[in-house]
Design a protein around this motif. Structure first.
Motif, PDB file in Angstrom:
ATOM      1  N   ALA A 192       0.837  -1.209   0.000  1.00 43.33           N
ATOM      2  CA  ALA A 192       0.000   0.000   0.000  1.00 43.33           C
ATOM      3  C   ALA A 192       0.870   1.257   0.000  1.00 43.33           C
ATOM      4  CB  ALA A 192      -0.935  -0.011   1.205  1.00 43.33           C
ATOM      5  N   GLN A 223       2.523   1.600  -3.491  1.00 42.61           N
ATOM      6  CA  GLN A 223       1.575   2.027  -4.509  1.00 42.61           C
ATOM      7  C   GLN A 223       1.147   3.478  -4.318  1.00 42.61           C
ATOM      8  OE1 GLN A 223      -1.663  -0.797  -4.660  1.00 42.61           O
ATOM      9  NE2 GLN A 223      -0.483  -2.242  -5.890  1.00 42.61           N
ATOM     10  N   SER A 283      -9.698 -10.191  -9.772  1.00 43.41           N
ATOM     11  CA  SER A 283      -8.758  -9.519  -8.875  1.00 43.41           C
ATOM     12  C   SER A 283      -7.351 -10.028  -9.144  1.00 43.41           C
ATOM     13  CB  SER A 283      -9.101  -9.810  -7.409  1.00 43.41           C
ATOM     14  OG  SER A 283     -10.292  -9.183  -7.026  1.00 43.41           O
ATOM     15  N   ARG A 330      -5.514  -9.049  -2.044  1.00 44.35           N
ATOM     16  CA  ARG A 330      -5.948  -8.935  -3.434  1.00 44.35           C
ATOM     17  C   ARG A 330      -6.380  -7.505  -3.715  1.00 44.35           C
ATOM     18  NH1 ARG A 330     -11.434  -8.628  -4.611  1.00 44.35           N
ATOM     19  NH2 ARG A 330     -12.811  -8.931  -2.825  1.00 44.35           N
ATOM     20  N   GLN A 331      -6.392  -7.185  -5.009  1.00 48.97           N
ATOM     21  CA  GLN A 331      -6.923  -5.912  -5.477  1.00 48.97           C
ATOM     22  C   GLN A 331      -7.774  -6.191  -6.715  1.00 48.97           C
ATOM     23  OE1 GLN A 331      -2.840  -4.019  -5.395  1.00 48.97           O
ATOM     24  NE2 GLN A 331      -4.110  -2.197  -5.075  1.00 48.97           N
ATOM     25  N   ARG A 332      -8.942  -5.533  -6.787  1.00 50.01           N
ATOM     26  CA  ARG A 332      -9.801  -5.696  -7.961  1.00 50.01           C
ATOM     27  C   ARG A 332      -9.113  -5.111  -9.188  1.00 50.01           C
ATOM     28  NH1 ARG A 332     -14.268  -3.309  -8.913  1.00 50.01           N
ATOM     29  NH2 ARG A 332     -13.805  -1.493  -7.651  1.00 50.01           N
ATOM     30  N   LEU A 366      -5.424  -1.232 -11.087  1.00 47.07           N
ATOM     31  CA  LEU A 366      -6.011  -1.840  -9.900  1.00 47.07           C
ATOM     32  C   LEU A 366      -6.804  -0.840  -9.066  1.00 47.07           C
ATOM     33  CD1 LEU A 366      -2.751  -3.712  -8.897  1.00 47.07           C
ATOM     34  CD2 LEU A 366      -4.770  -4.751  -9.962  1.00 47.07           C
ATOM     35  N   ASP A 367      -7.792  -1.364  -8.351  1.00 48.39           N
ATOM     36  CA  ASP A 367      -8.499  -0.571  -7.351  1.00 48.39           C
ATOM     37  C   ASP A 367      -7.488  -0.260  -6.242  1.00 48.39           C
ATOM     38  OD1 ASP A 367     -10.053  -0.024  -4.907  1.00 48.39           O
ATOM     39  OD2 ASP A 367     -11.780  -0.658  -6.089  1.00 48.39           O
ATOM     40  N   GLU A 379      -7.909  -0.025  -3.140  1.00 51.52           N
ATOM     41  CA  GLU A 379      -8.173  -0.769  -1.909  1.00 51.52           C
ATOM     42  C   GLU A 379      -7.490  -2.135  -1.960  1.00 51.52           C
ATOM     43  OE1 GLU A 379     -11.807  -2.375   0.924  1.00 51.52           O
ATOM     44  OE2 GLU A 379     -12.244  -1.918  -1.168  1.00 51.52           O
ATOM     45  N   ILE A 380      -6.658  -2.386  -0.965  1.00 54.37           N
ATOM     46  CA  ILE A 380      -6.004  -3.692  -0.834  1.00 54.37           C
ATOM     47  C   ILE A 380      -6.789  -4.474   0.197  1.00 54.37           C
ATOM     48  CG2 ILE A 380      -3.904  -4.897  -0.135  1.00 54.37           C
ATOM     49  CD1 ILE A 380      -2.338  -2.465  -1.204  1.00 54.37           C
ATOM     50  N   ASP A 430     -11.719 -13.594   1.446  1.00 58.07           N
ATOM     51  CA  ASP A 430     -11.382 -12.320   2.076  1.00 58.07           C
ATOM     52  C   ASP A 430     -11.493 -12.475   3.586  1.00 58.07           C
ATOM     53  OD1 ASP A 430     -11.287 -11.326  -0.494  1.00 58.07           O
ATOM     54  OD2 ASP A 430     -13.124 -10.143  -0.321  1.00 58.07           O
TER      55      ASP A 430
END
Length: 143
Positions: free
Chosen positions: A21, A24, A55, A67-69, A89-90, A92-93, A118
């Motif tokens: 995170a 990124q 994802s 994961r990330q969408r 990627l989204d 949000e991790i 998840d």
């Protein structure tokens, strides 16, 4: 029957989802859309299925933990003039239940039924276990 597919990839250069995170967040500042991406040499042949709800699952030190969408796939031309695939990627991790994975090169397809679940919202807020402990527990089937 599901209508999407996932990717799984080793997360090289970071040891935890929190490290990913931070990495990124710094890189996103340089991008016009402020979205994280992973640039890869190969374009997924199953792109439609991937963008249709898939994802990218990240493996840290032998254990899949997050994961990330996948939002879209962009063509990215490097300074060398070679066109590559930018997996957008989204931001949000999402942490997942730990799942051991052996090392592999590049990325692989991951069927939804084979993907780790998840973590609950509550569990995602808790401090994560150290990567080595996650790996050991997942290896013996406790996680």
């Amino acid at each position: 029957m599901t209508d999407h597919i996932n990717l799984i990839k080793l997360c090289v250069g970071t040891e935890t989802p929190d490290d990913l995170a931070r990495f990124q967040t710094q890189r996103r500042k340089q991008l016009p859309d402020n979205l994280p991406r992973h640039v890869t040499r190969m374009w997924p042949k199953r792109a439609e299925e991937l963008v249709g709800g898939g994802s990218l699952y990240w493996v840290f030190k032998g254990v899949c933990l997050a994961r990330q969408r996948v939002l879209r796939l962009d063509e990215v031309t490097g300074q060398d003039g070679i066109t590559r695939c930018g997996i957008v990627l989204d931001p949000e991790i999402i942490r997942t239940t730990p799942m051991p994975r052996r090392a592999f090169q590049g990325w692989r397809y991951l069927k939804p039924e084979d993907a780790p679940a998840d973590l609950s919202k509550r569990a995602q807020k808790e401090d994560p276990l150290p990567a080595s402990l996650n790996a050991a527990l997942a290896e013996i089937g406790v996680l």
